[in-house]
Design a protein around this motif. Structure first.
Motif, PDB file in Angstrom:
ATOM      1  N   LEU A  36      35.052  48.883  40.522  1.00 51.70           N
ATOM      2  CA  LEU A  36      35.665  49.313  39.266  1.00 51.70           C
ATOM      3  C   LEU A  36      37.109  48.830  39.146  1.00 51.70           C
ATOM      4  O   LEU A  36      37.544  48.399  38.073  1.00 51.70           O
ATOM      5  CB  LEU A  36      35.607  50.836  39.148  1.00 51.70           C
ATOM      6  N   ALA A  37      37.856  48.883  40.244  1.00 56.81           N
ATOM      7  CA  ALA A  37      39.239  48.397  40.223  1.00 56.81           C
ATOM      8  C   ALA A  37      39.276  46.890  39.978  1.00 56.81           C
ATOM      9  O   ALA A  37      40.136  46.394  39.251  1.00 56.81           O
ATOM     10  CB  ALA A  37      39.928  48.738  41.538  1.00 56.81           C
ATOM     11  N   TRP A  40      38.668  46.295  36.338  1.00 50.84           N
ATOM     12  CA  TRP A  40      39.855  46.651  35.549  1.00 50.84           C
ATOM     13  C   TRP A  40      40.927  45.569  35.677  1.00 50.84           C
ATOM     14  O   TRP A  40      41.551  45.180  34.686  1.00 50.84           O
ATOM     15  CB  TRP A  40      40.380  48.003  36.022  1.00 50.84           C
ATOM     16  N   LEU A  41      41.148  45.079  36.907  1.00 49.09           N
ATOM     17  CA  LEU A  41      42.141  44.024  37.094  1.00 49.09           C
ATOM     18  C   LEU A  41      41.735  42.741  36.378  1.00 49.09           C
ATOM     19  O   LEU A  41      42.578  42.037  35.819  1.00 49.09           O
ATOM     20  CB  LEU A  41      42.347  43.754  38.588  1.00 49.09           C
ATOM     21  N   GLY A  43      40.086  42.551  33.652  1.00 51.50           N
ATOM     22  CA  GLY A  43      40.394  42.782  32.243  1.00 51.50           C
ATOM     23  C   GLY A  43      41.882  42.694  31.959  1.00 51.50           C
ATOM     24  O   GLY A  43      42.292  42.254  30.882  1.00 51.50           O
ATOM     25  N   GLN A  44      42.724  43.094  32.917  1.00 54.55           N
ATOM     26  CA  GLN A  44      44.164  43.015  32.714  1.00 54.55           C
ATOM     27  C   GLN A  44      44.656  41.574  32.754  1.00 54.55           C
ATOM     28  O   GLN A  44      45.548  41.198  31.990  1.00 54.55           O
ATOM     29  CB  GLN A  44      44.895  43.829  33.797  1.00 54.55           C
TER      30      GLN A  44
END
Length: 71
Positions: A36-37, A40-41, A43-44
Motif C-alpha cells: 500500500l505504501a 501511494w508513493l 501515485g505521489q
C-alpha cells in the motif's frame, strides 16, 4: 498423566492442538502495508491519470453585485 486425544499433544498442564502444514504461504501484515505504501508513493511521484484532470471553468469577468448592506 492422561493421554492427549488425536490431533493434540500435552503441554505442561493442558492439551494443545497439533500444528497443521500450510499449503500456501499467507501474506503478512507488513507485506500488505509495504504494498500500500508503494502504491501511494507511486501515485505521489508519477500520478494516477493526472493528465486527464479537468480544468475548472473560467471565472466570470463580471460577477453579480451583492445586495446592499442595511444600516
Amino acid at each position: 498423566m492422561s493421554k492427549a486425544p488425536d490431533g493434540f499433544h500435552h503441554v505442561r498442564a493442558h492439551n494443545r492442538r497439533n500444528p497443521k502444514p500450510r499449503s500456501a504461504k499467507r501474506m503478512s501484515g507488513w507485506m500488505i502495508a509495504g504494498l500500500l505504501a508503494g502504491a501511494w508513493l507511486w501515485g505521489q511521484v508519477f500520478g494516477f491519470g493526472e493528465s486527464a484532470a479537468t480544468t475548472p471553468p473560467p471565472m466570470d469577468p463580471h460577477p453579480a453585485a451583492s445586495a446592499p448592506v442595511a444600516r
